[in-house]
Enzyme design. Structure first.
Site, PDB file in Angstrom:
ATOM      1  N   GLU A 252       6.708  -2.208  -4.841  1.00 39.13           N
ATOM      2  CA  GLU A 252       5.943  -0.960  -4.770  1.00 39.13           C
ATOM      3  C   GLU A 252       6.584  -0.081  -3.682  1.00 39.13           C
ATOM      4  O   GLU A 252       6.960  -0.583  -2.620  1.00 39.13           O
ATOM      5  CB  GLU A 252       4.519  -1.356  -4.347  1.00 39.13           C
ATOM      6  CG  GLU A 252       3.551  -0.221  -4.130  1.00 39.13           C
ATOM      7  CD  GLU A 252       2.146  -0.752  -3.751  1.00 39.13           C
ATOM      8  OE1 GLU A 252       2.017  -1.894  -3.268  1.00 39.13           O
ATOM      9  OE2 GLU A 252       1.168   0.003  -3.948  1.00 39.13           O
TER      10      GLU A 252
ATOM     11  N   CYS B  57       0.351  -4.160  -7.139  1.00 38.89           N
ATOM     12  CA  CYS B  57      -0.348  -4.714  -5.975  1.00 38.89           C
ATOM     13  C   CYS B  57      -1.874  -4.772  -6.125  1.00 38.89           C
ATOM     14  O   CYS B  57      -2.405  -5.683  -6.726  1.00 38.89           O
ATOM     15  CB  CYS B  57       0.065  -3.947  -4.726  1.00 38.89           C
ATOM     16  SG  CYS B  57      -0.037  -4.968  -3.239  1.00 38.89           S
TER      17      CYS B  57
ATOM     18  N   LYS C 261      -0.445   3.289 -10.776  1.00 39.09           N
ATOM     19  CA  LYS C 261      -1.388   2.298 -10.234  1.00 39.09           C
ATOM     20  C   LYS C 261      -2.823   2.696 -10.584  1.00 39.09           C
ATOM     21  O   LYS C 261      -3.205   3.862 -10.413  1.00 39.09           O
ATOM     22  CB  LYS C 261      -1.189   2.240  -8.719  1.00 39.09           C
ATOM     23  CG  LYS C 261      -1.894   1.119  -7.983  1.00 39.09           C
ATOM     24  CD  LYS C 261      -1.464   1.156  -6.497  1.00 39.09           C
ATOM     25  CE  LYS C 261      -1.988  -0.017  -5.691  1.00 39.09           C
ATOM     26  NZ  LYS C 261      -1.467   0.011  -4.295  1.00 39.09           N
TER      27      LYS C 261
HETATM   28  N1  GLN Z   1      -4.925  -6.317  -2.024  1.00 36.96           N
HETATM   29  C1  GLN Z   1      -3.658  -5.923  -1.474  1.00 36.96           C
HETATM   30  C2  GLN Z   1      -3.534  -6.373  -0.032  1.00 36.96           C
HETATM   31  O1  GLN Z   1      -4.546  -6.742   0.541  1.00 36.96           O
HETATM   32  C3  GLN Z   1      -3.452  -4.460  -1.689  1.00 36.96           C
HETATM   33  C4  GLN Z   1      -2.238  -3.848  -1.047  1.00 36.96           C
HETATM   34  C5  GLN Z   1      -1.626  -2.764  -1.887  1.00 36.96           C
HETATM   35  O2  GLN Z   1      -2.173  -2.322  -2.892  1.00 36.96           O
HETATM   36  N2  GLN Z   1      -0.437  -2.348  -1.535  1.00 36.96           N
HETATM   37  O3  GLN Z   1      -2.451  -6.455   0.526  1.00 36.96           O
END
Ligand code: GLN
Length: 431
Positions: free
Chosen positions: A59, A186, A134
């Site tokens: 990402e 993510c 996303k």
């Molecule tokens: N749930 C992920 C975290 O806690 C979300 C991070 C992201 O979307 N970049 O790292």
């Protein structure tokens, strides 16, 4: 199961792990090129496939992740085809004659009104063939006014030329395969806004219900010793531990002779098909929550990611769930055909299917407080339910992680090094 309709697919898949810092796009691109050149040279001498079919980047792979405001991110946002990240991905595709998937900050139009956190899919010829935005946003995206994907989760076809062979007819020429593919960026793997019930497993259930065969996850996932927005929100408490956490990040890096941004250029190249990740159960004393041993994966995160794919894991207890009448209310309420892997017709909807998952997660530290978990890896959910149960614990609660034999761990990079992992994988699809 109709064995005559099965196709065996052979792919070679790579995940790239980078430590990009905001404002240093050119430096990140230079390091990435160096890494890719080293990788290419090694690929030609390795034991195994000398080509790659797909390379997945994290990402916001080249821009850095932790933007503080709209003004902060605007100079790094572009329409897909104008994005330096897209142009970089085109070069990677041509260099390896493969698909490249890269995460980047997208502006919908040149006026930069609507912004997304996106991932572009570039064909071996350098064409844009899909752009995913996303759907589930993390706190950081709120800082700069990121929009949610209006289409929500999406699946799309990805064609791999001459990568399949019909089972039972192995002497035949290899055939083209069109894989049912999805992208999860993510937070897409987490419960929506961290507010949805954990067991809804939204992204995993989407993939199960749509019968997705290849799941691609560009990520910037945090390590458990990172300072997060939740920590800052609790900051008014007298017993907050932010200074302690910040000091810990600093100390832990210093003790390894690293600057506060973490490791860069000390590449980890893992091209060894035999280097499989050891399964370590959640709660084991061997698991280690500390940010050290940077070339080893953070198994706390690996276990957590697999738990988020619970619908894909074999569990004996699911037979009991299938018998529950109230389950049909849940299907109706959530407007979907399965819940935690159980569907109306099958106690385990995924049984006897295969799905591949690739996680490309970034590493390093941003702003002295945001520490990422690295540990990029490649997995196969094998859909098997025929294990010798005598040899396994019968307690499903102990199998909600990497120890579950229905997931195969091809390998993972370490938590803190930039690098590339590639694996030759084989799986079955039905056509
Ligand atoms: N749930 C992920 C975290 O806690 C979300 C991070 C992201 O979307 N970049 O790292």
């Amino acid at each position: 199961m109709k064995p005559a309709n099965k196709i065996l697919v052979d792919l070679s898949i790579a995940a790239v792990q980078l430590n990009p810092q905001i404002g240093k796009v050119n430096e990140t691109i230079s390091r990435a090129k160096m890494l890719l050149n080293q990788f290419k040279a090694k690929l030609e001498t390795r034991d195994g496939n000398k080509n790659v079919d797909m390379i997945v980047f994290p990402e916001f792979a080249l821009t850095g992740y932790n933007f503080m405001s709209r003004d902060h991110i605007l100079p790094y946002t572009h329409t897909t085809k104008e994005s330096p990240s897209f142009k970089f991905a085109q070069n990677v595709s041509k260099m390896f004659n493969c698909y490249t998937i890269i995460g980047y900050p997208e502006s919908e139009t040149e006026s930069k009104k609507i912004l997304f956190n996106s991932a572009a899919v570039v064909s071996p010829q350098g064409e844009l063939i899909f752009n995913y935005r996303k759907s589930f946003l993390y706190f950081t995206e709120d800082n700069w006014g990121c929009s949610e994907n209006p289409k929500q989760f999406q699946n799309f076809p990805l064609i791999f030329k001459k990568k399949g062979r019909r089972v039972g007819n192995m002497n035949n020429e290899p055939i083209d395969v069109e894989l049912n593919t999805s992208i999860g960026i993510c937070m897409d793997l987490s419960p929506y806004k961290f507010e949805a019930p954990f067991n809804d497993c939204e992204f995993a259930s989407f993939n199960l219900d749509k019968r997705v065969e290849l799941i691609i996850c560009p990520m910037a996932w945090l390590h458990s010793s990172s300072v997060t927005k939740q920590d800052y929100e609790l900051d008014n408490d007298s017993n907050n531990d932010i200074p302690k956490k910040l000091k810990n990040i600093e100390n832990v890096l210093e003790s390894q002779g690293l600057p506060i941004i973490g490791s860069q250029s000390d590449f980890q190249l893992d091209l060894d098909n035999n280097n499989k990740t050891a399964r370590i159960p959640t709660g084991s004393s061997d698991i280690g929550h500390t940010y050290n041993e940077l070339s080893k994966p953070d198994m706390t995160n690996v276990n957590y990611w697999l738990l988020r794919f619970l619908p894909f894991l074999q569990l004996n207890v699911r037979k009991n769930w299938a018998a529950r009448k109230s389950l049909s209310n849940i299907f109706e309420e959530l407007n979907r055909p399965s819940y935690m892997g159980t569907s109306k017709n099958k106690y385990w909807e995924f049984a006897n299917r295969n799905t591949i998952m690739v996680n490309a997660n970034r590493c390093g530290v941003e702003g002295g407080d945001t520490l990422f978990a690295g540990s990029s890896g490649i997995y196969k959910f094998n859909g098997r339910e025929d294990f010798d149960m005598e040899e396994l614990t019968k307690d499903d609660n102990k199998r909600l992680d990497s120890t579950n034999p229905s997931v195969e761990l091809y390998g993972n990079l370490g938590k803190g090094k930039e690098g590339i992992i590639v694996r030759d994988i084989q799986f079955e699809i039905e056509r």
